[in-house]
Design a protein around this motif. Structure first.
Motif, PDB file in Angstrom:
ATOM      1  N   TYR A  31       1.462  -1.197   0.168  1.00  0.00           N
ATOM      2  CA  TYR A  31       0.183  -0.094  -0.134  1.00  0.00           C
ATOM      3  C   TYR A  31       0.744   1.336   0.520  1.00  0.00           C
ATOM      4  O   TYR A  31       0.647   2.103  -0.772  1.00  0.00           O
ATOM      5  N   LYS A  32       1.646   0.954   0.310  1.00  0.00           N
ATOM      6  CA  LYS A  32       2.616   2.526   0.410  1.00  0.00           C
ATOM      7  C   LYS A  32       3.239   2.955  -0.526  1.00  0.00           C
ATOM      8  O   LYS A  32       3.288   3.181  -0.522  1.00  0.00           O
ATOM      9  N   TRP A  33       4.049   1.420  -0.990  1.00  0.00           N
ATOM     10  CA  TRP A  33       4.778   1.148  -2.874  1.00  0.00           C
ATOM     11  C   TRP A  33       3.422   2.304  -3.904  1.00  0.00           C
ATOM     12  O   TRP A  33       4.230   3.164  -4.208  1.00  0.00           O
ATOM     13  N   CYS A  34       2.487   2.418  -3.156  1.00  0.00           N
ATOM     14  CA  CYS A  34       1.330   2.861  -4.447  1.00  0.00           C
ATOM     15  C   CYS A  34       0.743   3.835  -3.654  1.00  0.00           C
ATOM     16  O   CYS A  34      -0.180   4.925  -4.420  1.00  0.00           O
ATOM     17  N   GLN A  35       1.032   4.740  -2.737  1.00  0.00           N
ATOM     18  CA  GLN A  35       1.053   6.131  -2.611  1.00  0.00           C
ATOM     19  C   GLN A  35       1.980   6.984  -3.278  1.00  0.00           C
ATOM     20  O   GLN A  35       3.229   6.579  -2.941  1.00  0.00           O
ATOM     21  N   PRO A  36       1.586   8.401  -2.322  1.00  0.00           N
ATOM     22  CA  PRO A  36       2.966   9.494  -3.064  1.00  0.00           C
ATOM     23  C   PRO A  36       3.727   9.428  -1.859  1.00  0.00           C
ATOM     24  O   PRO A  36       3.501   8.952  -1.292  1.00  0.00           O
ATOM     25  N   ASN A  37       5.432   9.986  -2.413  1.00  0.00           N
ATOM     26  CA  ASN A  37       6.332  10.232  -2.151  1.00  0.00           C
ATOM     27  C   ASN A  37       7.111  11.479  -2.414  1.00  0.00           C
ATOM     28  O   ASN A  37       8.171  11.327  -1.799  1.00  0.00           O
ATOM     29  N   ASP A  38       6.348  12.177  -3.059  1.00  0.00           N
ATOM     30  CA  ASP A  38       7.402  13.070  -3.140  1.00  0.00           C
ATOM     31  C   ASP A  38       7.363  14.441  -2.926  1.00  0.00           C
ATOM     32  O   ASP A  38       7.301  15.433  -3.040  1.00  0.00           O
ATOM     33  N   SER A  39       6.730  14.015  -1.574  1.00  0.00           N
ATOM     34  CA  SER A  39       6.833  15.470  -0.341  1.00  0.00           C
ATOM     35  C   SER A  39       7.200  14.940   1.274  1.00  0.00           C
ATOM     36  O   SER A  39       6.821  14.157   1.287  1.00  0.00           O
ATOM     37  N   GLU A  40       7.123  16.099   2.434  1.00  0.00           N
ATOM     38  CA  GLU A  40       7.233  15.851   3.199  1.00  0.00           C
ATOM     39  C   GLU A  40       5.981  15.170   4.233  1.00  0.00           C
ATOM     40  O   GLU A  40       5.843  14.312   4.689  1.00  0.00           O
ATOM     41  N   ASP A  41       4.872  15.676   3.818  1.00  0.00           N
ATOM     42  CA  ASP A  41       3.673  15.348   4.437  1.00  0.00           C
ATOM     43  C   ASP A  41       2.746  13.631   3.302  1.00  0.00           C
ATOM     44  O   ASP A  41       1.932  13.342   3.854  1.00  0.00           O
ATOM     45  N   ALA A  42       3.672  13.835   2.438  1.00  0.00           N
ATOM     46  CA  ALA A  42       3.219  11.830   1.415  1.00  0.00           C
ATOM     47  C   ALA A  42       3.820  10.720   3.001  1.00  0.00           C
ATOM     48  O   ALA A  42       4.882  10.731   3.456  1.00  0.00           O
ATOM     49  N   SER A  43       3.000   9.719   2.706  1.00  0.00           N
ATOM     50  CA  SER A  43       2.729   8.775   3.940  1.00  0.00           C
ATOM     51  C   SER A  43       3.675   7.647   2.870  1.00  0.00           C
ATOM     52  O   SER A  43       3.820   6.390   3.759  1.00  0.00           O
ATOM     53  N   GLY A  44       3.390   7.505   1.710  1.00  0.00           N
ATOM     54  CA  GLY A  44       4.177   6.231   0.491  1.00  0.00           C
ATOM     55  C   GLY A  44       5.563   6.172   1.232  1.00  0.00           C
ATOM     56  O   GLY A  44       6.368   6.889   1.756  1.00  0.00           O
ATOM     57  N   ALA A  45       6.334   5.072   0.327  1.00  0.00           N
ATOM     58  CA  ALA A  45       7.601   4.339   0.520  1.00  0.00           C
ATOM     59  C   ALA A  45       8.327   4.348  -0.875  1.00  0.00           C
ATOM     60  O   ALA A  45       7.054   4.480  -2.043  1.00  0.00           O
ATOM     61  N   ASP A  46       9.693   4.749  -1.125  1.00  0.00           N
ATOM     62  CA  ASP A  46      10.261   4.856  -2.119  1.00  0.00           C
ATOM     63  C   ASP A  46       9.534   2.955  -2.618  1.00  0.00           C
ATOM     64  O   ASP A  46      10.034   1.900  -2.017  1.00  0.00           O
ATOM     65  N   ASN A  47       9.084   2.638  -4.351  1.00  0.00           N
ATOM     66  CA  ASN A  47       9.103   1.664  -4.765  1.00  0.00           C
ATOM     67  C   ASN A  47      10.261   0.697  -5.466  1.00  0.00           C
ATOM     68  O   ASN A  47      11.327   1.601  -5.715  1.00  0.00           O
ATOM     69  N   PRO A  48       9.588  -0.338  -5.565  1.00  0.00           N
ATOM     70  CA  PRO A  48      11.090  -1.366  -6.525  1.00  0.00           C
ATOM     71  C   PRO A  48      11.282   0.436  -7.708  1.00  0.00           C
ATOM     72  O   PRO A  48      12.551   0.089  -8.410  1.00  0.00           O
ATOM     73  N   LEU A  49       9.994   0.396  -8.803  1.00  0.00           N
ATOM     74  CA  LEU A  49      10.816   1.225  -9.502  1.00  0.00           C
ATOM     75  C   LEU A  49      11.223   2.908  -9.207  1.00  0.00           C
ATOM     76  O   LEU A  49      12.393   3.269 -10.298  1.00  0.00           O
ATOM     77  N   ASP A  50      10.990   3.431  -8.093  1.00  0.00           N
ATOM     78  CA  ASP A  50      11.444   4.562  -7.362  1.00  0.00           C
ATOM     79  C   ASP A  50      13.042   3.731  -7.254  1.00  0.00           C
ATOM     80  O   ASP A  50      14.425   4.194  -7.416  1.00  0.00           O
ATOM     81  N   ARG A  51      13.666   2.471  -7.081  1.00  0.00           N
ATOM     82  CA  ARG A  51      14.701   2.098  -6.449  1.00  0.00           C
ATOM     83  C   ARG A  51      15.752   2.072  -8.355  1.00  0.00           C
ATOM     84  O   ARG A  51      16.537   2.076  -8.214  1.00  0.00           O
ATOM     85  N   LEU A  52      14.582   0.942  -8.468  1.00  0.00           N
ATOM     86  CA  LEU A  52      15.597   1.073  -9.816  1.00  0.00           C
ATOM     87  C   LEU A  52      15.875   2.064 -11.011  1.00  0.00           C
ATOM     88  O   LEU A  52      17.422   2.597 -11.944  1.00  0.00           O
ATOM     89  N   ALA A  53      14.775   3.414 -11.150  1.00  0.00           N
ATOM     90  CA  ALA A  53      14.958   4.602 -11.323  1.00  0.00           C
ATOM     91  C   ALA A  53      16.419   5.017 -11.197  1.00  0.00           C
ATOM     92  O   ALA A  53      17.180   5.677 -11.388  1.00  0.00           O
ATOM     93  N   ARG A  54      17.198   5.217  -9.151  1.00  0.00           N
ATOM     94  CA  ARG A  54      17.922   6.039  -8.777  1.00  0.00           C
ATOM     95  C   ARG A  54      18.879   4.623  -8.768  1.00  0.00           C
ATOM     96  O   ARG A  54      20.352   5.476  -9.163  1.00  0.00           O
ATOM     97  N   VAL A  55      18.933   3.588  -9.125  1.00  0.00           N
ATOM     98  CA  VAL A  55      20.255   2.627  -9.481  1.00  0.00           C
ATOM     99  C   VAL A  55      20.947   3.623 -11.160  1.00  0.00           C
ATOM    100  O   VAL A  55      22.017   3.183 -11.064  1.00  0.00           O
ATOM    101  N   TYR A  56      19.727   3.474 -11.669  1.00  0.00           N
ATOM    102  CA  TYR A  56      20.450   4.197 -13.045  1.00  0.00           C
ATOM    103  C   TYR A  56      21.049   5.131 -12.639  1.00  0.00           C
ATOM    104  O   TYR A  56      21.855   5.590 -13.641  1.00  0.00           O
ATOM    105  N   GLU A  57      20.368   6.448 -12.714  1.00  0.00           N
ATOM    106  CA  GLU A  57      20.503   7.609 -12.407  1.00  0.00           C
ATOM    107  C   GLU A  57      22.167   7.841 -10.870  1.00  0.00           C
ATOM    108  O   GLU A  57      23.126   8.480 -11.733  1.00  0.00           O
ATOM    109  N   LEU A  58      22.532   6.615 -10.742  1.00  0.00           N
ATOM    110  CA  LEU A  58      23.747   7.171  -9.816  1.00  0.00           C
ATOM    111  C   LEU A  58      24.712   6.084 -11.093  1.00  0.00           C
ATOM    112  O   LEU A  58      25.387   6.521 -10.992  1.00  0.00           O
TER     113      LEU A  58
END
Length: 151
Positions: A31-58
């Motif tokens: 459920y947390k993966w399916c919620q926004p995580n792009d602001s301070e008040d957002a309750s989501g969590a970094d999901n696998p897509l975010d992490r894969l994108a970060r691996v590519y960026e790094l």
């Protein structure tokens, strides 16, 4: 579409509980993966897509993305740069695409005429030519979509 929206849509048919059970994870994490995580008040969590994108960026390495595309029975095609129409007129760009298609046909013809078969090395050459052609065509289409030839 944001990564959390992609995952939310993806798990909706199967259901969060089923996905969580199959992955051995808690439903709350899914459920947390399916919620926004792009602001301070957002309750989501970094999901696998975010992490894969970060691996590519790094790393700048598209290997994991290409692997994922192959797992989905597809291939990663890099978008070519949007072209400056002053630099490459419409007719020249279409001729370039036809020329690259011809180069692909040359590689195919050489592979078949050699021994009537396409070995692994020849298949790799064909793949490289095909990727080059798709990238050039995508660049052309993107340029057209941006209205560059509509003047």
């Amino acid at each position: 579409m944001n990564s959390h929206e992609v995952l939310k849509k993806s798990v909706s048919d199967l259901g969060v509980k089923s996905v969580a059970a199959d992955l051995g994870l808690s439903t709350s994490l899914i459920y947390k993966w399916c919620q926004p995580n792009d602001s301070e008040d957002a309750s989501g969590a970094d999901n696998p897509l975010d992490r894969l994108a970060r691996v590519y960026e790094l790393t700048g390495d598209r290997g994991p993305i290409e692997w994922l595309c192959r797992r989905a029975d597809g291939y990663f095609v890099e978008n070519g740069p949007t072209l400056e129409t002053d630099a490459i007129p419409l007719l020249h760009m279409t001729r370039r695409i036809v020329r690259e298609f011809s180069e692909l046909l040359d590689v195919l013809t050489a592979s078949i005429e050699n021994d009537g078969r396409i070995d692994e090395e020849e298949a790799d050459r064909i793949r490289r030519e095909w990727e080059k052609l798709k990238s050039s065509a995508e660049s052309f289409v993107s340029t057209c979509e941006k209205g560059a030839y509509n003047q």
